[in-house]
Design an enzyme around this catalytic site. Structure first.
Site, PDB file in Angstrom:
ATOM      1  N   GLU A 319      44.848  40.793  32.564  1.00  0.00           N
ATOM      2  CA  GLU A 319      44.370  39.656  33.346  1.00  0.00           C
ATOM      3  C   GLU A 319      43.514  40.101  34.535  1.00  0.00           C
ATOM      4  O   GLU A 319      43.940  39.970  35.680  1.00  0.00           O
ATOM      5  CB  GLU A 319      45.563  38.888  33.923  1.00  0.00           C
ATOM      6  CG  GLU A 319      46.638  38.541  32.948  1.00  0.00           C
ATOM      7  CD  GLU A 319      47.930  38.109  33.625  1.00  0.00           C
ATOM      8  OE1 GLU A 319      48.651  37.333  33.012  1.00  0.00           O
ATOM      9  OE2 GLU A 319      48.211  38.560  34.762  1.00  0.00           O
ATOM     10  N   PRO A 320      42.332  40.619  34.293  1.00  0.00           N
ATOM     11  CA  PRO A 320      41.501  41.031  35.431  1.00  0.00           C
ATOM     12  C   PRO A 320      40.902  39.824  36.152  1.00  0.00           C
ATOM     13  O   PRO A 320      40.531  38.833  35.517  1.00  0.00           O
ATOM     14  CB  PRO A 320      40.393  41.852  34.773  1.00  0.00           C
ATOM     15  CG  PRO A 320      40.301  41.292  33.378  1.00  0.00           C
ATOM     16  CD  PRO A 320      41.679  40.836  33.007  1.00  0.00           C
ATOM     17  N   GLY A 321      40.845  39.894  37.466  1.00  0.00           N
ATOM     18  CA  GLY A 321      40.160  38.868  38.252  1.00  0.00           C
ATOM     19  C   GLY A 321      38.986  39.522  38.956  1.00  0.00           C
ATOM     20  O   GLY A 321      37.817  39.306  38.621  1.00  0.00           O
ATOM     21  N   ARG A 359      38.743  39.249  54.017  1.00  0.00           N
ATOM     22  CA  ARG A 359      39.402  40.455  53.514  1.00  0.00           C
ATOM     23  C   ARG A 359      39.356  41.605  54.513  1.00  0.00           C
ATOM     24  O   ARG A 359      40.274  42.418  54.581  1.00  0.00           O
ATOM     25  CB  ARG A 359      38.806  40.879  52.167  1.00  0.00           C
ATOM     26  CG  ARG A 359      39.148  39.894  51.042  1.00  0.00           C
ATOM     27  CD  ARG A 359      38.745  40.433  49.674  1.00  0.00           C
ATOM     28  NE  ARG A 359      39.523  41.587  49.294  1.00  0.00           N
ATOM     29  CZ  ARG A 359      39.084  42.836  49.305  1.00  0.00           C
ATOM     30  NH1 ARG A 359      37.836  43.100  49.642  1.00  0.00           N
ATOM     31  NH2 ARG A 359      39.870  43.818  48.955  1.00  0.00           N
ATOM     32  N   CYS A 390      35.924  32.791  66.890  1.00  0.00           N
ATOM     33  CA  CYS A 390      36.526  33.147  68.169  1.00  0.00           C
ATOM     34  C   CYS A 390      37.718  34.074  67.969  1.00  0.00           C
ATOM     35  O   CYS A 390      38.857  33.708  68.289  1.00  0.00           O
ATOM     36  CB  CYS A 390      36.945  31.885  68.898  1.00  0.00           C
ATOM     37  SG  CYS A 390      35.551  30.809  69.139  1.00  0.00           S
TER      38      CYS A 390
END
Ligand SMILES: *Cc1c(COP(=O)(O)O)cnc(C)c1O
Length: 462
Positions: A319-321, A359, A390
């Site tokens: 199941e690669p994303g 990320r 901010c």
């Protein structure tokens, strides 16, 4: 041994402090082929994606914009199918980036689709994905989601708790169907990049622990419910993984369980889902392996361990994303301000930030970026590319060498933002989330519309 690996991988746990800048690249205009989309090149100095000059894309769609190369997504999907597809099945983990266009592309290339909420399931169904090629995940699926999945007759439901096994039995009976069930197993293996940890117990929320015997009990309960069809076992060990070491230990432990199931219940485990997590290159130091190398490694691990345990070989699913969509996409930003801070470093502020790519702030992730609207022969300057939120942690690219003649109005392109950027985007500081623009053969179209302030104000009903 520490149980928790650094989420950004061992590069950050090396002797060099995390803040140590890399050496400047030889050519600031170069596009590293492992990092940029396959169709990316410079034409007349400017970056060209899917045959279109990024200056034209910025003019038409505004910035920030996420530009997704359709041919890149399709070619990676095909590579996974070629590597695993013959006697296995590849599912795209839609949480990496979930849009109808992308789900249709990957389905056309022969992939199924993994979803983990009713929202993702709704996108997949409305994209026309064959329900039998949809797998539903999630550690706390709502009753309505189980009901929705059972009614749609999705191909697999991955059970994650004892409560859920009972609930699913109830919904299956009510709907008069017999869903195919995978039992999610926690193997005690946690993998990131080149590191993995194999521990006896596993302190995390997903799945049934092997070490405690919960996984054996879960299989027993599924087999005990005639409303459910026991299809096999599932294990997902981490993300951004570069080698097969962690998979080898996980597969060994899961197949040991398969052998016990075979011995105890006389049941053949027909499917083994080893999850996703295949790594991609974000920066030049990332040496992501070729998919066919990983695939043949995984297949031979499964084959040899089944032989050793004396059990028939299950069908292998992955199941690669990130590996499907990550490298396809480039985020375009416009430079607003450039600030030299006391000779320490130069801060380049762009018109997006942690709301479109969290990320870096969340995982200390590394990215690469280039001046995209023109080529430059000016000497390199070490910059930190930051957003306009901010928060002082609002960093897009921690260390980036850019030409010292960089100025406001220049376009920057950040590579490999296709996975876990738009899908994790927020409206922090009331910034509308960027659109996603698909490019292919010189044509561009928005596949996710850019948000407007009106969209945000419409939700504020106070
Ligand atoms: C997140 C996830 C994936 C996809 O992971 P990538 O690192 O994007 O390949 C696959 N399976 C499960 C169960 C996941 O949670």
């Amino acid at each position: 041994m520490s149980r928790v690996a650094h989420p950004a991988g061992p590069r950050h746990a090396d002797v060099l402090p995390a803040d140590y800048p890399p050496v400047p690249p030889e050519d600031l205009n170069a596009l590293h082929p492992a990092i940029w989309p396959r169709g990316a090149h410079r034409s007349g100095g400017a970056l060209t994606l899917g045959g279109i000059d990024v200056r034209d894309l910025a003019a038409e769609f505004g910035t920030p914009a996420m530009i997704m190369d359709e041919a890149d997504v399709r070619s990676r999907a095909r590579e996974y199918v070629d590597a695993f597809g013959e006697d296995g099945q590849v599912y795209y983990a839609s949480k990496a980036f979930c849009s109808r266009a992308v789900l249709r592309w990957v389905a056309e290339e022969g992939l199924g689709v993994d979803v983990c909420t009713g929202g993702e399931l709704a996108v997949a169904l409305s994209a026309g994905i064959d329900p039998s090629l949809i797998t539903l995940h999630g550690n706390n699926k709502l009753a309505a989601e189980l009901e929705q999945a059972v009614a749609a007759r999705v191909g697999h439901i991955v059970v994650d708790s004892f409560e859920e096994i009972a609930r699913l039995g109830y919904h299956a009976e009510a709907a008069g169907t017999r869903p195919r069930v995978l039992v999610r197993v926690t193997t005690g293996v946690e993998a990131h990049t080149h590191e993995f940890m194999a521990t006896a117990h596993d302190d995390q929320k997903f799945g049934f622990s092997l070490a405690s015997g919960a996984a054996d009990e879960a299989v027993r309960r599924v087999l005990g419910l005639p409303q459910l069809e026991f299809a096999g076992l599932h294990s997902h060990i981490g993300s951004q993984i570069f080698d097969t070491g962690g998979f080898e230990v996980a597969a060994h432990r899961v197949l040991e369980l398969a052998a016990r199931i075979h011995a105890e219940h006389g049941v053949h485990v027909a499917e083994l889902d080893l999850g996703g997590g295949f790594g991609i290159a974000y920066v030049p130091d990332d040496d992501a392996p070729e998919i066919k190398t990983l695939a043949s490694g995984l297949r031979s691990i499964v084959a040899s361990q089944c032989l050793a345990f004396g059990i028939p070989q299950p069908r292998l699913t992955i199941e690669p994303g990130r590996g499907i969509v990550g490298p396809s996409t480039v985020t375009l930003y416009e430079v607003g301000t450039i600030k030299d801070v006391d000779g320490i470093r130069t801060y380049v502020s762009v018109d997006g930030g942690m709301s479109d790519n969290v990320r870096t702030a969340l995982y200390d992730a590394s990215y690469t970026c280039v001046l995209a609207s023109r080529a430059s022969s000016a000497p390199p300057m070490l910059t930190r590319v930051v957003g306009r939120h901010c928060e002082s942690g609002d960093i897009v690219v921690r260390h980036c060498y850019l030409p010292s003649d960089l100025g406001p109005g220049d376009l920057l392109a950040v590579a490999a933002t296709g996975a876990y950027c738009r899908s994790l985007a927020s409206n922090y500081n009331h910034l509308p989330r960027p659109g996603v623009v698909a490019v292919r053969d010189g044509a561009a179209r928005e596949i996710v519309r850019r948000e407007t302030l009106d969209d945000l104000l419409r939700l504020d009903v106070g």
